[in-house]
Enzyme design. Sequence first.
Site, short mmCIF file in Angstrom:
data_model
loop_
_atom_site.label_atom_id
_atom_site.label_comp_id
_atom_site.label_asym_id
_atom_site.label_seq_id
_atom_site.Cartn_x
_atom_site.Cartn_y
_atom_site.Cartn_z
N SER A 138 -1.89 -5.37 2.91
CA SER A 138 -1.57 -5.14 1.50
C SER A 138 -0.53 -6.18 1.09
O SER A 138 0.22 -6.70 1.93
CB SER A 138 -0.99 -3.74 1.32
OG SER A 138 -0.41 -3.58 0.04
N TYR A 148 5.32 2.20 4.46
CA TYR A 148 4.00 1.63 4.15
C TYR A 148 4.05 0.10 4.21
O TYR A 148 3.24 -0.54 4.90
CB TYR A 148 3.53 2.09 2.78
CG TYR A 148 2.15 1.57 2.43
CD1 TYR A 148 1.01 2.23 2.89
CD2 TYR A 148 1.99 0.42 1.66
CE1 TYR A 148 -0.26 1.75 2.60
CE2 TYR A 148 0.72 -0.07 1.37
CZ TYR A 148 -0.39 0.60 1.84
OH TYR A 148 -1.64 0.11 1.55
#
Length: 257
Positions: A138, A148
């Site tokens: 990401s 994350y």
Amino acid sequence: MTTALITGATAGIGAAFTRRLAADGHNLVLVARDTERLREHATELHDRHGIEAEVLTADLSTDQGIEAVENRLSESKHSVDLLVNNAGFGNKGRFLDVPMADELTMLKVHCEAVLRLTSAAVVGMQARGRGGVVNVASVAAFLPRGTYGASKSWVVQFTQGAARDLAGSGVRLMALCPGFVRTEFHDRAGMGTDNIPGWMWLDADKLVAAALADLARGKTVSVPDPRYKALMSAVKLAPRGLLGGITSKTGRKYGPQ
């Protein structure tokens, strides 16, 4: 015909990979937790494209699930030529708001599973002198945004390092770093998306087409959209302290509500 194995294959980016690879004539191994949904998706792909779509139910937050996929990747009779490590999820909340068990589960899926499945796949690929691995990360990998982002940063660094070690072997590894993509990801995490500007959203099918083109070109990191390429270039120039404050405010504005 070659075979591709995709984790998180029934929705979002994973499903987009299955559609594109099936259309290109690849046989598939579809991995996810929901057996019924896997079977429905496999039948649809087989009927539409005439390819073989194998179903493998596995929960990559467990050792048993990871081992099941490792075993399939290690098979020599029906070898896997392309692995797409796509399974992943987000947790709603800031640091200390998220239960430790959920944080550890994220690291299991995003890091341990990626490490183990990549290793299982690459052994056979290296022996055959060909193959590819796409590890879905990401753009959060380049921003200081909690567990994350940290887990996706690990995916990028691991993939780049492994790609260097395997240079010349015929095996290609690439970390795919998308931005916001219209999938089930945010709904599953209970995250609101109404505040995210329309221009920041990417189409999953176009994303996959760009990613596969980057893999064919031998890239080890793919940020497959001009908008996000420009944003990441700006991120590289920003002081880390300033960047941390900006991403924190941005996360509150565009993240979970």
